[in-house]
Design a protein around this motif. Structure first.
Motif, PDB file in Angstrom:
ATOM      1  N   ALA B 125       0.850  -1.203   0.000  1.00 35.29           N
ATOM      2  CA  ALA B 125       0.000   0.000   0.000  1.00 35.29           C
ATOM      3  C   ALA B 125       0.882   1.248   0.000  1.00 35.29           C
ATOM      4  O   ALA B 125       0.606   2.218  -0.717  1.00 35.29           O
ATOM      5  N   ARG B 126       1.959   1.190   0.784  1.00 36.06           N
ATOM      6  CA  ARG B 126       2.858   2.353   0.853  1.00 36.06           C
ATOM      7  C   ARG B 126       3.514   2.593  -0.514  1.00 36.06           C
ATOM      8  O   ARG B 126       3.565   3.728  -0.992  1.00 36.06           O
ATOM      9  N   ALA B 129       0.994   3.986  -2.901  1.00 42.25           N
ATOM     10  CA  ALA B 129       0.668   5.372  -2.579  1.00 42.25           C
ATOM     11  C   ALA B 129       1.779   6.299  -3.067  1.00 42.25           C
ATOM     12  O   ALA B 129       1.514   7.380  -3.601  1.00 42.25           O
ATOM     13  N   LEU B 130       3.031   5.845  -2.877  1.00 39.84           N
ATOM     14  CA  LEU B 130       4.162   6.648  -3.350  1.00 39.84           C
ATOM     15  C   LEU B 130       4.137   6.780  -4.865  1.00 39.84           C
ATOM     16  O   LEU B 130       4.373   7.857  -5.415  1.00 39.84           O
ATOM     17  N   GLU B 132       1.549   6.682  -6.699  1.00 39.53           N
ATOM     18  CA  GLU B 132       0.462   7.596  -7.024  1.00 39.53           C
ATOM     19  C   GLU B 132       0.888   9.046  -6.788  1.00 39.53           C
ATOM     20  O   GLU B 132       0.597   9.923  -7.593  1.00 39.53           O
TER      21      GLU B 132
END
Lengths: 474, 240
Positions: B125-126, B129-130, B132
């Motif tokens: 997820a991290r 997210a990065l 994105e």
């Protein structure tokens, strides 16, 4: 999106990196992936390993198969047997002693039988036999047979298997009945279109009733010296007492241009020793008795008109031969795996050079030397292991395909109706026996080769200066 | 603002052909504050690459101290330096240096692998997210060669952030990019700096250096000049 909205970073593990069971599986996965990038190259570089392991497995199987054949053959002959045979002594001595009578008398006789009986219970059966090369006839058909006059125990001792009927019995022997048992080829030649059972065969001027037919059997191989190859298929068996009565002890043999007569009381005696062939003690017993028999014969015969054969010797010869074959195979395997290993080392060194930059990146992002070592070591090992597995598959394929090749060639010829172009294929006769430990050994050694020959390139990769590595342009 | 990176009396000698010493860094003293955005400049041979390598814990000084977050890391072992790199530093290179066989997500993940961290949904997820954040949320499964240079450099930026580093070291981050893409990348770095990230960047272009808050020029292994860009005064407000 702002950096502060990103889910937090995980806490680094102190002293992380290196090996671990889960990491190992992941490393294998990554190694497979990076090998998959260069499928052809990876395959070519493990070709040495593939050839090495497949040839070991195939050769092992064929070696073991033919050795098993040979051993079975010896066991069929009776591995606990001792065979004593009459041998025509060298010509000069025979002619000087007995030239007037024109009858050469030599060999074993009933006194020898009596001497052998002193061994008592260690000899379970004793089968004397006489052999007359003869012509057997039925109607207009004729076949050259080896007429064997013997006792009913012969069938057990020589492991004669009957296709039809029975072997002659003690009763036949005691009453001197003219019953006979035919070998497979004899029956086939004399009675190609009908059942031999109950028919009468003419031989040496007498008639014999066929009471049994033996099944087809592989000839036993001969090994030099006094052990002659025996082809049981052309035999014709009659009771010994019958032969003594109708044929007598003198045998005339016609050979090209001359006629000679010989007096041989007993052509051969086969004794079965009470011993276990699979134990060392049993083998010792057989050999010891064999030696005693030789000494006994030496003492009582002034001419060397006898020969002692111990099939167990052949068994041990064959076993020694197998050992030699196996060690030769190990040598071949070691050489091909060494070559394969060098191939792997070569390609891994090239890979390390090619991926210098990748190594630099991994080091900059926190990869330790041992991480890099592990990565390349796993890659080399995965490569050789896959090579080993491919080798196993190829080897097994050979093992299962080669023995059916003759049949397949015959079938093809029949189906296509073309000339038999692959005639040589039909001559191949390779019994195969897959050696299961050899499969595990081959794969294990492949893994070992990967570790051994991957080590140096992996260490070299790990020891690269990260700065130099990052600066490296591919 | 405390100093997060400090070098004291730093010397670095190379030995050419074994015995002839070449003094590359000659007693360098520098201190970079947390939340700062520093441009290192200087002609070739000035020692800026050498300094960068030492700051990046890829190389060790001949003598002197290097305090990273208060710890002297100058003379640590190779394994310890590797751990420092994976825990406290983020790298952005001129040539992006992504691994071609890995996807965008996997490239961003890579520093975590060497932290010994177990990769799971949270780390994924991290990373996503990065990705994105740098505008590549729709290209998570692309390989580097399927991306433009600017996009690749944005992946590299995301990768440099994944371990939440104390310092981001950028070695000519726009050197391989056209001017428009360079501006995009610099905007992104500036944005990161404004949200609190410390960035040390090597460049030889004045207009790139102009994005930084502070410009340090090296020449012959010593500091030639050290100026603050007036347009961007450092205030606590700007840092947070």
């Amino acid at each position: 999106m702002n950096i502060n909205d990103i889910p937090p970073a995980p806490t680094p593990v102190k002293g992380g990196g290196g090996f671990g069971p889960l990491k190992f599986l992941k490393a294998v996965g990554l190694a497979v992936r990076s090998l998959w990038l260069h499928k052809l190259r990876s395959l070519l570089s493990v070709l040495g390993i593939v050839i090495g392991t497949s040839s070991v497995i195939a050769l092992m199987a064929f070696g073991e198969g033919s050795m098993k054949d040979a051993l079975d053959d010896i066991k069929r002959q009776g591995a606990t047997n001792i065979v004593v045979r009459s041998v025509k002594p060298p010509d000069d001595s025979a002619s000087s002693t007995n030239s007037k009578s024109m009858v050469a008398a030599y060999g074993l006789d009933s006194r020898d039988i009596a001497r052998f009986q002193t061994f008592g219970k260690s000899i379970t059966t004793m089968v004397p036999m006489r052999v007359f090369p003869s012509e057997a006839r039925y109607l207009e058909r004729m076949h050259n047979v080896r007429m064997i006059a013997t006792t009913p125990d012969y069938s057990d001792v020589n492991k004669i298997q009957l296709a039809r009927g029975r072997f002659f019995t003690v009763d036949d022997e005691e009453n001197r009945i003219n019953n006979c048992v035919l070998g497979a080829a004899t029956a086939d030649r004399l009675f190609p279109f009908e059942d031999a059972m109950g028919k009468t065969v003419f031989c040496r001027g007498d008639k014999y009733l066929v009471v049994g037919v033996a099944s087809d059997r592989m000839p036993t191989g001969g090994t030099g010296g006094s052990q002659a190859a025996e082809d049981y298929n052309n035999d014709m068996y009659i009771p010994l007492s019958t032969a003594n009565q109708y044929i007598g002890s003198k045998v005339s043999i016609r050979s090209a241009g001359s006629r000679s007569a010989e007096q041989v009381d007993i052509y051969q005696v086969t004794m079965t020793i009470d011993a276990e062939v699979d134990t060392k003690a049993g083998r010792q017993t057989v050999k010891a008795i064999g030696d005693q028999i030789k000494r006994l014969l030496e003492k009582h015969h002034d001419k060397k008109d006898w020969a002692v054969t111990i099939p167990l010797d052949r068994l041990e010869d064959a076993e020694r031969q197998q050992e030699r074959f196996t060690s030769l195979l190990v040598l071949i395997a070691s050489i091909s795996l060494l070559v394969g290993g060098i191939g792997i080392m070569n390609i891994m060194l090239a890979t390390v050079t090619e991926r210098t930059r990748e190594i630099g990146i991994r080091r900059a992002l926190g990869g330790k030397q041992r991480d890099i070592t592990a990565q390349f070591l796993v890659e080399a090992t995965v490569q050789t292991t896959i090579g080993g597995l491919i080798g196993v598959v190829v080897g097994l394929f050979l093992v299962f395909v080669v023995p059916v090749a003759p049949g397949a060639a015959a079938w093809l010829t029949q189906q296509t109706g073309l000339a038999d172009t692959a005639a040589w294929l039909r001559t191949i006769k390779l019994p195969a026996q897959v050696n299961v430990p050899s499969i595990f050994l081959a794969v294990g050694v492949s893994v070992g080769v990967g570790v051994l020959f991957g080590w140096y390139p992996a260490r070299r990769a790990a020891k690269l200066d990260p700065i130099e590595a990052l600066r490296h342009t591919a | 603002m405390p100093a997060i990176v400090e070098v004291l009396d730093l010397y670095k000698d190379y030995f050419l052909e074994g015995h002839v010493p070449v003094h590359v860094l000659k007693g360098l003293n520098l201190s970079f504050d947390e939340g700062d955005f520093v441009a290192l400049m200087g002609p070739s041979g000035s020692g800026k690459s050498t300094l960068m390598n030492i700051l990046g814990c890829l190389d060790r000084p001949t003598s002197g101290q290097y305090l990273l977050g208060g710890d002297d890391v100058a003379h640590m072992s190779d394994d310890e330096l590797s751990e420092i790199r994976s825990t406290y530093l983020g790298f952005i290179f001129q040539a992006y240096n992504l691994l071609p066989q890995y996807t965008v997500t996997e490239n961003i993940e890579l520093p975590l692998v060497y932290q010994g961290v177990k990769l799971d949904e949270k780390t994924k997820a991290r990373c996503e997210a990065l990705a994105e954040m740098v505008g590549l949320g729709t290209r998570l499964d692309h390989r580097p060669l399927q991306l433009s240079g600017g996009q690749q450099q944005r992946v590299a930026i995301a990768r440099s952030l994944v371990n939440d580093p104390h310092v981001i070291l950028a070695d000519e981050p726009t050197g391989n990019l056209d001017s428009r893409t360079s501006v995009e990348i610099m905007q992104m770095l500036q944005e990161l700096n404004r949200s609190g990230k410390t960035i040390i960047m090597v460049t030889h272009e004045n207009d790139i250096a102009a994005w930084a808050r502070r410009v340090v020029r090296l020449r012959d292994g010593v500091v030639e000049s050290d100026v603050r860009n007036d347009e961007q005064p450092i205030t606590a407000a700007a840092a947070h």
